[in-house]
Structure formats: structure tokens, C-alpha cells
Design an enzyme around this catalytic site. Structure first.
Site, PDB file in Angstrom:
ATOM      1  N   LYS A 192       0.839  -1.217   0.000  1.00  0.00           N
ATOM      2  CA  LYS A 192       0.000   0.000   0.000  1.00  0.00           C
ATOM      3  C   LYS A 192       0.867   1.258   0.000  1.00  0.00           C
ATOM      4  O   LYS A 192       0.363   2.369  -0.025  1.00  0.00           O
ATOM      5  CB  LYS A 192      -0.892   0.010   1.255  1.00  0.00           C
ATOM      6  CG  LYS A 192      -2.046  -0.955   1.221  1.00  0.00           C
ATOM      7  CD  LYS A 192      -2.651  -1.198   2.579  1.00  0.00           C
ATOM      8  CE  LYS A 192      -3.219  -0.006   3.245  1.00  0.00           C
ATOM      9  NZ  LYS A 192      -3.875  -0.354   4.541  1.00  0.00           N
ATOM     10  N   LYS A 207       2.769   2.156   2.577  1.00  0.00           N
ATOM     11  CA  LYS A 207       2.741   2.720   3.942  1.00  0.00           C
ATOM     12  C   LYS A 207       3.807   2.041   4.797  1.00  0.00           C
ATOM     13  O   LYS A 207       3.904   0.822   4.841  1.00  0.00           O
ATOM     14  CB  LYS A 207       1.365   2.474   4.585  1.00  0.00           C
ATOM     15  CG  LYS A 207       0.270   3.425   4.127  1.00  0.00           C
ATOM     16  CD  LYS A 207      -0.906   3.354   5.105  1.00  0.00           C
ATOM     17  CE  LYS A 207      -1.808   4.553   4.929  1.00  0.00           C
ATOM     18  NZ  LYS A 207      -2.868   4.633   5.940  1.00  0.00           N
TER      19      LYS A 207
HETATM   20  N1  C2G Z   1     -10.252   7.378   9.398  1.00  0.00           N
HETATM   21  C1  C2G Z   1     -11.214   8.312   9.792  1.00  0.00           C
HETATM   22  N2  C2G Z   1     -10.814   9.547  10.174  1.00  0.00           N
HETATM   23  C2  C2G Z   1      -9.498   9.882  10.182  1.00  0.00           C
HETATM   24  C3  C2G Z   1      -8.519   8.935   9.792  1.00  0.00           C
HETATM   25  C4  C2G Z   1      -8.926   7.669   9.407  1.00  0.00           C
HETATM   26  O1  C2G Z   1     -12.422   8.024   9.788  1.00  0.00           O
HETATM   27  N3  C2G Z   1      -9.133  11.143  10.579  1.00  0.00           N
HETATM   28  C5  C2G Z   1     -10.715   6.054   8.975  1.00  0.00           C
HETATM   29  C6  C2G Z   1     -10.314   5.725   7.531  1.00  0.00           C
HETATM   30  O2  C2G Z   1     -11.243   6.300   6.619  1.00  0.00           O
HETATM   31  C7  C2G Z   1     -10.378   4.192   7.548  1.00  0.00           C
HETATM   32  C8  C2G Z   1      -9.961   3.852   8.988  1.00  0.00           C
HETATM   33  O3  C2G Z   1     -10.094   5.062   9.761  1.00  0.00           O
HETATM   34  O4  C2G Z   1     -11.702   3.735   7.312  1.00  0.00           O
HETATM   35  C9  C2G Z   1      -8.528   3.356   9.072  1.00  0.00           C
HETATM   36  O5  C2G Z   1      -7.696   4.348   8.485  1.00  0.00           O
HETATM   37  P1  C2G Z   1      -6.211   3.890   8.018  1.00  0.00           P
HETATM   38  O6  C2G Z   1      -5.555   3.178   9.131  1.00  0.00           O
HETATM   39  O7  C2G Z   1      -5.556   5.078   7.385  1.00  0.00           O
HETATM   40  O8  C2G Z   1      -6.583   2.812   6.894  1.00  0.00           O
HETATM   41  P2  C2G Z   1      -6.064   2.765   5.387  1.00  0.00           P
HETATM   42  O9  C2G Z   1      -4.584   2.815   5.371  1.00  0.00           O
HETATM   43  O10 C2G Z   1      -6.862   3.749   4.651  1.00  0.00           O
HETATM   44  O11 C2G Z   1      -6.422   1.247   4.984  1.00  0.00           O
HETATM   45  O12 C2G Z   1      -8.331  -2.130   2.250  1.00  0.00           O
HETATM   46  C10 C2G Z   1      -8.551  -0.892   2.876  1.00  0.00           C
HETATM   47  C11 C2G Z   1      -7.277  -0.350   3.506  1.00  0.00           C
HETATM   48  O13 C2G Z   1      -6.644  -1.327   4.296  1.00  0.00           O
HETATM   49  C12 C2G Z   1      -7.601   0.891   4.335  1.00  0.00           C
END
Ligand code: C2G
Length: 138
Positions: free
Chosen positions: A44, A46
Site C-alpha cells: 500500500k 505505507k
Molecule cells: N479514518 C477516519 N478519520 C481519520 C482517519 C482515518 O475516519 N481522521 C478512517 C479511515 O477512513 C479508515 C480507517 O479510519 O476507514 C482506518 O484508516 P487507516 O488506518 O488510514 O486505513 P487505510 O490505510 O486507509 O487502509 O483495504 C482498505 C485499507 O486497508 C484501508
């Protein structure tokens, strides 16, 4: 039992993550969270501060979370939905549209993100504190 499923990295757990999980649980009776493994996060693009084991254990300790599973690939969602008898698939709205293909299997919902907080801003904040510390120690 209405089962909800969501996915994420959940590095440096913060209020935005917490609020997403709380609202996801409010959509059903059981919440499964698929946590991106360290290997999948590299795919991803990350780099996590916390290893998968730590992130999974922290998320599992949240009272809204009933089960944690590993997320190893983009392609596993359909199988996860079937294997875990999921009724609702939920993601934050930064993913809006990206998982609409799952509509043919289960209800897909995108919830509003929480403003002004992200793992990236936390990382940058930690970096600036480190830099200040370095200046003080010089
Ligand atoms: N999130 C949120 N508000 C934020 C930051 C994150 O609502 N200020 C939500 C994101 O939209 C997501 C969840 O928290 O639904 C987890 O965020 P991340 O850990 O950044 O996940 P991500 O890297 O986007 O991975 O297959 C899908 C991916 O694995 C999603």
C-alpha cells in the site's frame, strides 16, 4: 446477528480511528476489523511505526471491536465477507467509491472521516518534537 466489517492500517491509533470503529459497531451487533499486515502495508506504500502484532492487539482491546483478522491483500474482501457472514461493509469516506464492487455481495457504507487528525500529522508532530529536542541538546 448483524455483522459489520472494516479494514485499515490503524497505525498510531487516534481519535479518528476510534470514532470510525465506534460508528461502525453502531451499525450492527458484531464488528470485525481487518488490520493491514506489515507486508501488505508495503504494497500500500505505507511504512508503519507499529508492527502488525501491536496494532492488532490495540484494536482488539477496543470495546467496540469483536474480532481482528489480518488484511494481506486487496483481493480478500469478497472471501472475508463470505467466510465471516458479514452483513455490512464499512469504510471511511476517503475510500468512497473504491469498494462499490462489493455492493453485489453486501451493503457498502462510507462514513465521514474525522477532520484534523491523521497518522501522518501525528508522525510529523513527533518528528518536530524530535528536532526541537535535538536543538536543545546541541
Ligand atoms: N479514518 C477516519 N478519520 C481519520 C482517519 C482515518 O475516519 N481522521 C478512517 C479511515 O477512513 C479508515 C480507517 O479510519 O476507514 C482506518 O484508516 P487507516 O488506518 O488510514 O486505513 P487505510 O490505510 O486507509 O487502509 O483495504 C482498505 C485499507 O486497508 C484501508
Amino acid at each position: 446477528m448483524k455483522k459489520v466489517l472494516t479494514y485499515g492500517t490503524y497505525d498510531l491509533l487516534h481519535y479518528g480511528h476510534f470514532r470510525l470503529l465506534k460508528r461502525a459497531k453502531e451499525l450492527g451487533d458484531h464488528l470485525t476489523v481487518a488490520i493491514s499486515t506489515d507486508e501488505f502495508n508495503l504494497i500500500k506504500g505505507k511504512k508503519c511505526v507499529q508492527p502488525y502484532g501491536h496494532r492488532a492487539e490495540i484494536i482488539k482491546a477496543i470495546r467496540y471491536v469483536d474480532e481482528v483478522i489480518p488484511e494481506n491483500s486487496w483481493e480478500q474482501k469478497i472471501n472475508d465477507i463470505r467466510e465471516h457472514n458479514i452483513n455490512v461493509f464499512v469504510m471511511g469516506c476517503d475510500w468512497k467509491g473504491k469498494f462499490d464492487y462489493l455492493e453485489q455481495y453486501r451493503k457498502v457504507l462510507y462514513l465521514d472521516r474525522t477532520d484534523d487528525i491523521s497518522t501522518t500529522t501525528l508522525k510529523n508532530h513527533l518528528k518536530s518534537i524530535q528536532n526541537i529536542q535535538k536543538d536543545i541538546n546541541q
